[in-house]
Design an enzyme around this catalytic site. Structure first.
Site, PDB file in Angstrom:
ATOM      1  N   THR A 277       4.024 -13.696  82.373  1.00 60.56           N
ATOM      2  CA  THR A 277       3.571 -12.324  82.157  1.00 60.56           C
ATOM      3  C   THR A 277       4.787 -11.429  81.994  1.00 60.56           C
ATOM      4  O   THR A 277       5.916 -11.827  82.285  1.00 60.56           O
ATOM      5  CB  THR A 277       2.738 -11.807  83.349  1.00 60.56           C
ATOM      6  OG1 THR A 277       3.598 -11.683  84.498  1.00 60.56           O
ATOM      7  CG2 THR A 277       1.578 -12.733  83.679  1.00 60.56           C
TER       8      THR A 277
ATOM      9  N   ASN B 168      -6.700  -6.706  90.183  1.00 64.85           N
ATOM     10  CA  ASN B 168      -5.592  -7.486  89.641  1.00 64.85           C
ATOM     11  C   ASN B 168      -4.247  -6.775  89.718  1.00 64.85           C
ATOM     12  O   ASN B 168      -3.207  -7.434  89.646  1.00 64.85           O
ATOM     13  CB  ASN B 168      -5.895  -7.838  88.175  1.00 64.85           C
ATOM     14  CG  ASN B 168      -4.675  -8.366  87.458  1.00 64.85           C
ATOM     15  OD1 ASN B 168      -4.258  -9.494  87.668  1.00 64.85           O
ATOM     16  ND2 ASN B 168      -4.076  -7.533  86.613  1.00 64.85           N
TER      17      ASN B 168
ATOM     18  N   ASP C 230      -3.369   5.586  88.804  1.00 72.05           N
ATOM     19  CA  ASP C 230      -2.428   5.045  89.776  1.00 72.05           C
ATOM     20  C   ASP C 230      -3.259   4.321  90.828  1.00 72.05           C
ATOM     21  O   ASP C 230      -3.951   4.948  91.633  1.00 72.05           O
ATOM     22  CB  ASP C 230      -1.614   6.172  90.410  1.00 72.05           C
ATOM     23  CG  ASP C 230      -0.675   5.694  91.508  1.00 72.05           C
ATOM     24  OD1 ASP C 230      -0.715   4.489  91.858  1.00 72.05           O
ATOM     25  OD2 ASP C 230       0.079   6.525  92.043  1.00 72.05           O
ATOM     26  N   VAL C 231      -3.199   2.993  90.832  1.00 65.97           N
ATOM     27  CA  VAL C 231      -4.114   2.223  91.674  1.00 65.97           C
ATOM     28  C   VAL C 231      -3.813   2.347  93.157  1.00 65.97           C
ATOM     29  O   VAL C 231      -4.634   1.953  93.992  1.00 65.97           O
ATOM     30  CB  VAL C 231      -4.118   0.733  91.268  1.00 65.97           C
ATOM     31  CG1 VAL C 231      -4.665   0.561  89.870  1.00 65.97           C
ATOM     32  CG2 VAL C 231      -2.731   0.116  91.415  1.00 65.97           C
TER      33      VAL C 231
ATOM     34  N   SER D 136      -2.293 -14.736  95.335  1.00 67.16           N
ATOM     35  CA  SER D 136      -1.127 -15.506  94.905  1.00 67.16           C
ATOM     36  C   SER D 136      -0.987 -16.707  95.820  1.00 67.16           C
ATOM     37  O   SER D 136      -1.527 -16.713  96.943  1.00 67.16           O
ATOM     38  CB  SER D 136       0.131 -14.628  95.008  1.00 67.16           C
ATOM     39  OG  SER D 136       1.310 -15.387  94.857  1.00 67.16           O
TER      40      SER D 136
ATOM     41  N   TYR E 274       5.901  -8.672  99.507  1.00 73.80           N
ATOM     42  CA  TYR E 274       4.925  -9.289  98.608  1.00 73.80           C
ATOM     43  C   TYR E 274       4.065 -10.291  99.369  1.00 73.80           C
ATOM     44  O   TYR E 274       2.835 -10.322  99.224  1.00 73.80           O
ATOM     45  CB  TYR E 274       5.654  -9.968  97.454  1.00 73.80           C
ATOM     46  CG  TYR E 274       4.757 -10.534  96.387  1.00 73.80           C
ATOM     47  CD1 TYR E 274       4.088  -9.692  95.500  1.00 73.80           C
ATOM     48  CD2 TYR E 274       4.587 -11.908  96.248  1.00 73.80           C
ATOM     49  CE1 TYR E 274       3.262 -10.211  94.508  1.00 73.80           C
ATOM     50  CE2 TYR E 274       3.775 -12.428  95.262  1.00 73.80           C
ATOM     51  CZ  TYR E 274       3.112 -11.583  94.392  1.00 73.80           C
ATOM     52  OH  TYR E 274       2.303 -12.103  93.408  1.00 73.80           O
TER      53      TYR E 274
ATOM     54  N   LYS F 186       0.021  -9.973  99.817  1.00 73.53           N
ATOM     55  CA  LYS F 186      -0.869 -10.995  99.267  1.00 73.53           C
ATOM     56  C   LYS F 186      -1.569 -11.784 100.367  1.00 73.53           C
ATOM     57  O   LYS F 186      -2.722 -12.209 100.202  1.00 73.53           O
ATOM     58  CB  LYS F 186      -0.088 -11.929  98.338  1.00 73.53           C
ATOM     59  CG  LYS F 186       0.340 -11.273  97.029  1.00 73.53           C
ATOM     60  CD  LYS F 186      -0.833 -10.753  96.212  1.00 73.53           C
ATOM     61  CE  LYS F 186      -0.412 -10.295  94.826  1.00 73.53           C
ATOM     62  NZ  LYS F 186      -1.554  -9.789  94.021  1.00 73.53           N
TER      63      LYS F 186
END
Length: 253
Positions: free
Chosen positions: A186, A87, A60-61, A138, A151, A155
């Site tokens: 993706t 990533n 779990d990052v 991004s 988000y 980012k």
């Protein structure tokens, strides 16, 4: 393929699919020993089945202890660490008013905390190898979007962390760069791309007329990690088909 990464060890978080998987396969094809890390063993195992030396770790990052253990385990097992690719990512559409605390924590934990935890753990190992970090930011990290406040916040922080870490660790021989993709084909973007009108709108906005393929972004990640980019650091490189080349004014003719 060449052998730019012979003898080198690479960690790719979020390496089970998309840009991370594409980068991992390219690193392995160029001689690296790669460890892909993420939450889902099935997708990681699929990448590990590709040609080359690719190992897996289920992590779990957003978990500080788990990410620190990942970096220490890889460095101990392989005897070194040369490249860290941050990533792992998650996205959601909502304004600040609509964003719950739970959603905010999920988006910032996956996109930002993971970069902090992994980079902090990796620096002492990268100092030894004069290695480098490549973050996947991004275009949302260099400009704003409608209805993507969490988000964009995460980012944007990743993009400026990239600059700050490059300044702090340049004299350690550690380079730190980021790629800034626009819409990319993706699994994470599949439902979004399938929404009526979305793909067409992006095709109109992107000068090259389409979304990126994961491999097109992954190849730039590998370039930035290679000695071909040995005097490049602190860069947030758009991989966006020309999207950010515009000043925002409309195409009239």
């Amino acid at each position: 393929m060449g052998s730019r990464f012979d003898g080198k060890v690479v960690i790719v978080t979020g390496g089970g699919s998309g840009i991370g998987a594409a980068a991992a396969r390219r690193f392995a094809a160029e001689g690296a020993r790669v460890v892909v890390a993420g939450r889902t063993s099935a997708t990681l195992d699929a990448v590990a089945g590709s040609p080359g030396d690719i190992g897996t770790r289920v992590v779990d990052v957003s978990d500080e202890a788990a990410v620190t253990e990942l970096v220490e385990d890889v460095a101990s097992t392989y005897g070194r660490l040369d490249v860290l690719v941050n990533n792992a990512g998650a996205a959601a559409l909502s304004t600040v008013e609509e964003t719950t605390t739970e959603l905010w924590r999920h988006i910032t934990g996956t996109n930002l905390d993971s970069v902090f935890f992994a980079s902090r753990a990796a620096v002492k190992h990268l100092r030894v190898t004069r290695g480098n970090i490549v973050n996947v930011s991004s275009v949302a990290g260099i400009g704003g979007d409608y209805s993507a406040v969490a988000y964009n916040a995460a980012k944007g922080a990743v993009s400026n962390m990239t600059r700050a870490m490059a300044l702090d660790h340049g004299r350690d021989g550690i380079r730190v760069n980021a790629v800034c993709p626009s819409l990319t084909v993706t699994a994470m973007t599949e439902a979004f791309r399938a929404t009526e009108g979305v793909s067409e709108a992006f095709a109109r906005a992107i000068p090259m007329g389409r979304a990126a393929e994961a491999e097109e972004v992954g190849d730039v990640v590998v370039f930035l990690a290679s000695d071909d980019a040995r005097f490049v650091t602190g860069v947030n490189l758009p991989v966006d088909g020309g999207l950010t080349a515009s000043d925002g004014q409309p195409e009239l003719f």
